[in-house]
Design a protein around this motif. Structure first.
Motif, PDB file in Angstrom:
ATOM      1  N   GLY A 184      -6.054 -16.958  -8.975  1.00  0.00           N
ATOM      2  CA  GLY A 184      -5.860 -18.240  -8.309  1.00  0.00           C
ATOM      3  C   GLY A 184      -6.587 -18.338  -6.989  1.00  0.00           C
ATOM      4  O   GLY A 184      -7.243 -19.345  -6.692  1.00  0.00           O
ATOM      5  N   LEU A 224      -2.630 -25.261  -3.760  1.00  0.00           N
ATOM      6  CA  LEU A 224      -1.569 -24.495  -4.417  1.00  0.00           C
ATOM      7  C   LEU A 224      -1.201 -25.128  -5.748  1.00  0.00           C
ATOM      8  O   LEU A 224      -1.048 -24.432  -6.770  1.00  0.00           O
ATOM      9  CB  LEU A 224      -0.339 -24.412  -3.510  1.00  0.00           C
ATOM     10  CG  LEU A 224       0.828 -23.571  -4.039  1.00  0.00           C
ATOM     11  CD1 LEU A 224       0.406 -22.123  -4.240  1.00  0.00           C
ATOM     12  CD2 LEU A 224       2.018 -23.655  -3.081  1.00  0.00           C
ATOM     13  N   LYS A 225      -1.083 -26.442  -5.763  1.00  0.00           N
ATOM     14  CA  LYS A 225      -0.794 -27.134  -7.014  1.00  0.00           C
ATOM     15  C   LYS A 225      -1.918 -26.928  -8.021  1.00  0.00           C
ATOM     16  O   LYS A 225      -1.680 -26.712  -9.216  1.00  0.00           O
ATOM     17  CB  LYS A 225      -0.590 -28.623  -6.746  1.00  0.00           C
ATOM     18  CG  LYS A 225      -0.210 -29.402  -7.997  1.00  0.00           C
ATOM     19  CD  LYS A 225      -0.095 -30.894  -7.723  1.00  0.00           C
ATOM     20  CE  LYS A 225       0.259 -31.643  -8.997  1.00  0.00           C
ATOM     21  NZ  LYS A 225      -0.035 -33.042  -8.956  1.00  0.00           N
ATOM     22  N   HIS A 274      -1.635 -23.590  -9.691  1.00  0.00           N
ATOM     23  CA  HIS A 274      -0.631 -23.603 -10.758  1.00  0.00           C
ATOM     24  C   HIS A 274      -1.191 -24.248 -12.025  1.00  0.00           C
ATOM     25  O   HIS A 274      -1.025 -23.721 -13.135  1.00  0.00           O
ATOM     26  CB  HIS A 274       0.604 -24.386 -10.298  1.00  0.00           C
ATOM     27  CG  HIS A 274       1.329 -23.739  -9.167  1.00  0.00           C
ATOM     28  ND1 HIS A 274       2.260 -24.407  -8.398  1.00  0.00           N
ATOM     29  CD2 HIS A 274       1.261 -22.487  -8.651  1.00  0.00           C
ATOM     30  CE1 HIS A 274       2.744 -23.589  -7.475  1.00  0.00           C
ATOM     31  NE2 HIS A 274       2.149 -22.419  -7.603  1.00  0.00           N
ATOM     32  N   GLU A 275      -1.863 -25.386 -11.871  1.00  0.00           N
ATOM     33  CA  GLU A 275      -2.405 -26.105 -13.031  1.00  0.00           C
ATOM     34  C   GLU A 275      -3.479 -25.290 -13.735  1.00  0.00           C
ATOM     35  O   GLU A 275      -3.529 -25.221 -14.974  1.00  0.00           O
ATOM     36  CB  GLU A 275      -2.968 -27.451 -12.589  1.00  0.00           C
ATOM     37  CG  GLU A 275      -1.902 -28.445 -12.142  1.00  0.00           C
ATOM     38  CD  GLU A 275      -2.503 -29.733 -11.616  1.00  0.00           C
ATOM     39  OE1 GLU A 275      -3.737 -29.761 -11.385  1.00  0.00           O
ATOM     40  OE2 GLU A 275      -1.756 -30.715 -11.436  1.00  0.00           O
ATOM     41  N   GLN A 311      -1.844 -22.355 -15.559  1.00  0.00           N
ATOM     42  CA  GLN A 311      -1.045 -22.824 -16.690  1.00  0.00           C
ATOM     43  C   GLN A 311      -1.949 -23.286 -17.828  1.00  0.00           C
ATOM     44  O   GLN A 311      -1.669 -23.010 -19.002  1.00  0.00           O
ATOM     45  CB  GLN A 311      -0.116 -23.952 -16.260  1.00  0.00           C
ATOM     46  CG  GLN A 311       0.905 -24.342 -17.326  1.00  0.00           C
ATOM     47  CD  GLN A 311       1.819 -23.186 -17.690  1.00  0.00           C
ATOM     48  OE1 GLN A 311       2.471 -22.592 -16.834  1.00  0.00           O
ATOM     49  NE2 GLN A 311       1.864 -22.843 -18.977  1.00  0.00           N
ATOM     50  N   LYS A 350       5.334 -17.953 -15.674  1.00  0.00           N
ATOM     51  CA  LYS A 350       5.258 -19.321 -15.173  1.00  0.00           C
ATOM     52  C   LYS A 350       4.555 -19.266 -13.824  1.00  0.00           C
ATOM     53  O   LYS A 350       5.110 -18.737 -12.850  1.00  0.00           O
ATOM     54  CB  LYS A 350       6.649 -19.932 -15.055  1.00  0.00           C
ATOM     55  CG  LYS A 350       7.359 -20.050 -16.401  1.00  0.00           C
ATOM     56  CD  LYS A 350       8.656 -20.834 -16.295  1.00  0.00           C
ATOM     57  CE  LYS A 350       9.355 -20.915 -17.655  1.00  0.00           C
ATOM     58  NZ  LYS A 350       8.505 -21.528 -18.697  1.00  0.00           N
ATOM     59  N   PRO A 351       3.330 -19.788 -13.756  1.00  0.00           N
ATOM     60  CA  PRO A 351       2.546 -19.667 -12.524  1.00  0.00           C
ATOM     61  C   PRO A 351       3.254 -20.166 -11.280  1.00  0.00           C
ATOM     62  O   PRO A 351       3.132 -19.564 -10.210  1.00  0.00           O
ATOM     63  CB  PRO A 351       1.304 -20.504 -12.836  1.00  0.00           C
ATOM     64  CG  PRO A 351       1.149 -20.416 -14.310  1.00  0.00           C
ATOM     65  CD  PRO A 351       2.548 -20.411 -14.840  1.00  0.00           C
ATOM     66  N   GLU A 352       4.037 -21.259 -11.409  1.00  0.00           N
ATOM     67  CA  GLU A 352       4.681 -21.801 -10.205  1.00  0.00           C
ATOM     68  C   GLU A 352       5.759 -20.856  -9.670  1.00  0.00           C
ATOM     69  O   GLU A 352       6.123 -20.908  -8.491  1.00  0.00           O
ATOM     70  CB  GLU A 352       5.283 -23.182 -10.488  1.00  0.00           C
ATOM     71  CG  GLU A 352       6.436 -23.204 -11.460  1.00  0.00           C
ATOM     72  CD  GLU A 352       5.997 -23.304 -12.918  1.00  0.00           C
ATOM     73  OE1 GLU A 352       6.853 -23.587 -13.773  1.00  0.00           O
ATOM     74  OE2 GLU A 352       4.789 -23.114 -13.187  1.00  0.00           O
ATOM     75  N   GLN A 353       6.288 -19.958 -10.551  1.00  0.00           N
ATOM     76  CA  GLN A 353       7.274 -18.990 -10.094  1.00  0.00           C
ATOM     77  C   GLN A 353       6.625 -17.733  -9.540  1.00  0.00           C
ATOM     78  O   GLN A 353       7.207 -17.037  -8.705  1.00  0.00           O
ATOM     79  CB  GLN A 353       8.206 -18.612 -11.258  1.00  0.00           C
ATOM     80  CG  GLN A 353       9.061 -19.770 -11.744  1.00  0.00           C
ATOM     81  CD  GLN A 353       9.932 -19.389 -12.943  1.00  0.00           C
ATOM     82  OE1 GLN A 353       9.911 -18.237 -13.394  1.00  0.00           O
ATOM     83  NE2 GLN A 353      10.694 -20.349 -13.462  1.00  0.00           N
ATOM     84  N   LEU A 385       3.199 -17.730  -8.293  1.00  0.00           N
ATOM     85  CA  LEU A 385       2.365 -18.132  -7.160  1.00  0.00           C
ATOM     86  C   LEU A 385       3.185 -18.998  -6.216  1.00  0.00           C
ATOM     87  O   LEU A 385       2.917 -20.179  -6.011  1.00  0.00           O
ATOM     88  CB  LEU A 385       1.133 -18.887  -7.652  1.00  0.00           C
ATOM     89  CG  LEU A 385       0.237 -18.144  -8.652  1.00  0.00           C
ATOM     90  CD1 LEU A 385      -0.953 -18.994  -9.047  1.00  0.00           C
ATOM     91  CD2 LEU A 385      -0.241 -16.826  -8.069  1.00  0.00           C
ATOM     92  N   THR A 386       4.211 -18.390  -5.630  1.00  0.00           N
ATOM     93  CA  THR A 386       5.020 -19.107  -4.652  1.00  0.00           C
ATOM     94  C   THR A 386       4.246 -19.235  -3.347  1.00  0.00           C
ATOM     95  O   THR A 386       3.275 -18.511  -3.109  1.00  0.00           O
ATOM     96  CB  THR A 386       6.332 -18.367  -4.391  1.00  0.00           C
ATOM     97  OG1 THR A 386       6.036 -17.087  -3.805  1.00  0.00           O
ATOM     98  CG2 THR A 386       7.114 -18.167  -5.681  1.00  0.00           C
TER      99      THR A 386
END
Length: 935
Positions: A774, A846-847, A850-851, A854, A887-890, A892-893
């Protein structure tokens, strides 16, 4: 210039005037599910509605084919068609400055390094995919390109000129190679004068008015085809009619005229496409074939002939090691161009070329047998079945059909043009004769000869020698071909092992086998998903004794060409000729093993190949010599890589620069192979895309669990851990450190600047792997934008990272840059590193991280080879199976990303090499505080 060339140009000019109202005709024989239409202005559209199946993301593939390319440029415009394609991604009437970039980035793509368009001699092509909710916006962008609504903003044009000049500089060598090839392939065509790369002065100096005028000349609706494949709404045709009807029909013909054929056999010797392996090809060019049935008959005929040659390659006295056919039709114009290929055995190109022509003559005189035709048809049917029914495949195949004007079999109503029950040997032989008797033929020698004798032979071939060889072969008395017996992979089944332990967690199953092998199985996630396989031993180059380090470059090729059991590699190829599988050894810095792909029906032979390669490896002197030759030509001048600067003497790759550096006996090579691959208790295997768990378990027990355990006296070679060396750079002040780094380190290509760092105390695991990927994307996007917009001189930015329990992790990036802008780009890159380390990423970035990740997870099963490889990475670098459904959002906090950015991207930790930097600006600006990024 030849008279025929002048005549062709004259005819070309007349056709340009005479065909002003011509429209692109409809394509016959397309599948009835394809919606085919044409607007009053001549623009054609092809739509394939495809509803997503269970587990598939809903997406739509878009293509815009423009039948205009560099061939339409005047001399003082050459290179500008490519510049126009670049400008299409800058700004249009309905997409303001930066909105095209934002559109791509918000749809899981990346503006810049992801290629969404390319320009060649006869066409310009645009392609991308969108989610259904973004379809209207994607079509609007393509409509802007098609309707003449690209905006040539002076400032953006100035920036993009520099970017195209940088690309021109990078690809100049490739263009020269292709131009050399084309000068033989199409000597009587004007294409040679109009290579897409063009001239620097035109790209740099042509006025905006001339550029826009060329755009309106090239982009006329009657020259275009819009292709859509995927989850489309019912009113899609109305949307197309609304968006694409603006531009009126133009005054240019819809397609370029056919190329003139060259009525003689001629030779080409060179390397237009990168290839180390010495090979020969024989190409047959014909005028465009408009009958789709005849196209299929010719493909079957060439496939049958190549299969005959493949079987012959199993015989010891044949000079070629393998054979295949290729269809290059449409690679330049719309001409039919079919090729026979053969890999040279024992560095003897002349004998291989002669034997190939001898077999061409034999086929011309005796034809193909009914058995050969049937086998080719069966192979062809299986090949068609193996193509996945994806949006991307449909879109690409429809685009190819639009270019050629003939439906490709994949997107056709198949029985209308290909019905195996009605194909006779007589029809196939007639098609073969049509190919083999075309006067336009090219004999090609390609690759890198490794021995002096091979070089002398290779460079001795020219047209006169070729014609003398042909004349000599024509006087020979040939016999009808004889059938070659194909051996099976296994004659006797091995003693069966068994699964002794099963563990299932989070949707993954792990089997422990009686011989110590562990197998992780992931069941199929997407329809049409193929089985991927990855096998891994800990070891790689770091396991080899230093005196045998060069074996890391030889061993994969040796294992692939030495064969296994009682079979040579050619015999193995024949045994699996009608299977849908790939299998190849792999050798890396800290691991080695194998990778592969298979359809479910071909899982058994794939398992047999694994068994044979590990349980019954074969010794072969010729394969050892050949693998050493290829290792030498492939390794040098690439050298040991920039990571040697980070790890010093601990890095396992050295500067091996001559054949003497690759000297080893076959006996010793076999011993090292056995030490690396001979202990199944060290082996892990990943299987992905499995639909039938019972079948998979049965095959694993029969072939993987049957691999015998290591002998009690066997010594297993394992990797040793290495640490980054303490850099000799003394200064902690960034400006001084960079100056010292530039003096200390070099890179093999002065067109690039390269930055690298090795991180201490960072574990190799899934979390850090996600952070690495990322954050690498963030720095790539920042650098691409900064270097392109501010320095205005970078065509591409490439990031990389490695991670292993035995070294690293490492991070790096490189970018192309001119000598004039090298110092400026150096400062900009250092500032971006500092911004990232001091201020981390923005919420938008950051968003996007995640995208991006994912999207990678969702689409991974479409690429089974890489999917299995990545599953292996996660398995061996984590203590449990919690990584199976990440889950990337979990992961890549904000806290994790901030900590990694702060620690990993401190510019004072990095080293840099920039051989292009002959002069430097004032670097003390780097010692000042930087403000946060505004991206």
């Amino acid at each position: 210039m030849k008279k025929t060339n002048l005549l062709f140009i004259a005819l070309f000019s007349v056709a340009s005037l005479a065909g002003a109202v011509e429209k692109l005709p409809l394509i016959p024989h397309l599948h009835p599910s394809v919606i085919q239409g044409q607007l009053p202005n001549g623009l054609r559209y092809l739509i394939k509605p495809i509803a997503p199946q269970a587990g598939q993301a809903s997406e739509v593939e878009l293509r815009l084919l423009v039948n205009s390319g560099s061939l339409s440029e005047a001399k003082d415009e050459r290179g500008v068609a490519h510049l126009i394609e670049h400008m299409a991604f800058r700004q249009t009437k309905n997409f303001g400055k930066d909105e095209v970039k934002g559109f791509f980035n918000s749809n899981g793509m990346r503006w810049g390094n992801d290629s969404n368009g390319y320009t060649n001699i006869e066409s310009t092509n645009y392609f991308f995919k969108v989610k259904p909710e973004a379809l209207d916006r994607g079509l609007q962008l393509m409509a802007d390109w098609a309707n003449g609504d690209i905006v040539f903003d002076p400032e953006e044009l100035k920036t993009e000129r520099q970017v195209v000049l940088d690309e021109l500089n990078l690809r100049k060598g490739d263009s020269v190679n292709w131009q050399s090839f084309y000068s033989v392939l199409i000597p009587d065509a004007p294409h040679l004068e109009n290579m897409p790369i063009g001239f620097e002065e035109n790209v740099r100096d042509l006025s905006p008015e001339r550029i826009e005028a060329l755009y309106r000349k090239l982009y006329q609706p009657q020259k275009m085809t819009l292709v859509i494949a995927g989850d489309v709404p019912k009113n899609i045709e109305q949307t197309i009619k609304t968006l694409f009807a603006k531009a009126p029909m133009g005054d240019q013909v819809s397609q370029y005229p056919a190329l003139p054929l060259t009525p003689k056999v001629r030779s080409y010797r060179g390397n237009p496409w990168p290839q180390d392996e010495l090979a020969v090809s024989w190409g047959f060019m014909q005028s465009p074939i408009s009958d789709a049935r005849q196209v299929q008959l010719q493909k079957i005929a060439m496939l049958a002939l190549s299969q005959r040659l493949s079987k012959m390659s199993t015989l010891e006295n044949e000079p070629f090691a393998s054979a295949s056919m290729a269809d290059w039709s449409g690679s330049i114009g719309r001409e039919s161009y079919l090729i026979l290929n053969a890999v040279v055995r024992e560095q003897n190109p002349g004998a291989t070329l002669t034997q190939m022509y001898r077999e061409i003559r034999r086929a011309r005189e005796f034809g193909l047998t009914a058995a050969e035709v049937k086998e080719a048809i069966d192979t062809y049917v299986l090949a068609m079945k193996s193509i996945p029914a994806t949006n991307e495949v449909w879109a690409n195949s429809l685009t190819g059909s639009a270019k050629m004007g003939v439906a490709e079999l994949y997107v056709a109503e198949q029985k209308a043009i290909f019905d195996p029950a009605t194909i006779t040997p007589q029809a196939v032989n007639a098609a073969l004769l049509q190919i083999l008797t075309t006067p336009d033929q090219v004999a090609i020698l390609i690759g890198k000869p490794a021995t002096k004798a091979a070089k002398d032979d290779y460079y001795s071939w020219h047209d006169d020698k070729l014609n003398a060889m042909i004349a000599a072969v024509e006087t020979e008395t040939l016999q009808a071909p004889t059938a070659v017996v194909v051996k099976p992979l296994l004659v006797t089944e091995p003693q069966r092992g068994k699964v002794v332990q099963t563990k299932t967690e989070n949707g993954a199953t792990v089997w422990t086998l009686s011989n110590g092998v562990q197998v992780l199985v992931r069941q199929q996630r997407l329809p049409d998903e193929r089985i991927g396989i990855n096998g891994r031993f800990a070891g790689g180059a770091l396991a080899l004794p230093k005196e045998w380090g060069f074996v890391s470059q030889m061993l994969p090729k040796y294992m692939a060409t030495a064969g296994a059991g009682d079979l040579t590699s050619a015999e193995i190829g024949q045994a699996v000729r009608n299977e849908e599988l790939q299998f190849q050894p792999m050798f890396e810095t800290a691991q080695h093993g194998f990778g592969g792909i298979a359809a479910e029906r071909s899982l058994k032979p794939l398992m047999q190949l694994i068994y044979l390669s590990l349980a019954q490896p074969r010794s072969d002197d010729a394969a050892r010599i050949n693998s050493a030759d290829l290792a030498m030509s492939g390794y040098w001048p690439n050298g040991p890589g920039f990571l040697q600067n980070l790890y010093g003497a601990g890095w396992p790759y050295r500067v091996w620069g001559s054949l003497s550096d690759f000297e080893i006996t076959t006996e010793k090579l076999d011993q090292l192979r056995d030490q690396l691959y001979g202990n199944p208790a060290q082996l892990r295997i990943v299987l992905t895309g499995v639909t039938d768990m019972a079948q998979a378990k049965d095959l694993v027990e029969r072939y993987i669990a049957s691999i015998p355990p290591a002998k009690p006296t066997a010594v297993t070679l394992l990797p040793s851990k290495i640490e980054p060396k303490v850099q000799s750079l003394s200064s902690t002040v960034l400006s001084e450190r960079l100056k010292e780094s530039l003096k200390t380190f070099t890179f093999r290509d002065d067109k690039y600047t390269v930055w690298s760092v090795a991180l201490d105390g960072v574990e190799s695991n899934t979390q850090n792997g996600f952070l690495q990927e990322g954050l690498n994307d963030v720095i790539k996007q920042r650098l691409y934008r900064t270097l392109r917009e501010q320095a205005g001189d970078s065509y591409g930015v490439h990031t990389r990272g490695e991670m292993s329990p035995y070294y690293g992790p490492t991070l790096g990036f490189e970018y192309s840059v001119s000598r004039e802008k090298c110092g400026e780009a150096l400062v900009l890159a250092a500032q971006e590193l500092r911004k990232l380390s001091q201020h981390s990423v923005t919420d938008v970035e950051l968003k996007a991280m995640h995208e991006l990740l994912q999207n990678g997870l969702d689409s991974a099963p479409k690429y089974p080879f890489g999917y299995a490889y990545l599953q292996m990475f996660h398995w061996v670098n984590n203590q449990d199976l919690s990584w199976v459904n990440p889950k990337p959002e979990q992961i890549l906090t904000r806290a994790n990303v901030d900590a990694a950015a702060k620690s990993w991207f401190v510019p004072e930790k990095w080293i840099v090499a920039a051989d292009a930097c002959k002069t430097l600006p004032d670097l003390t600006v780097l010692d000042q505080t930087v403000t946060a990024a505004s991206h």
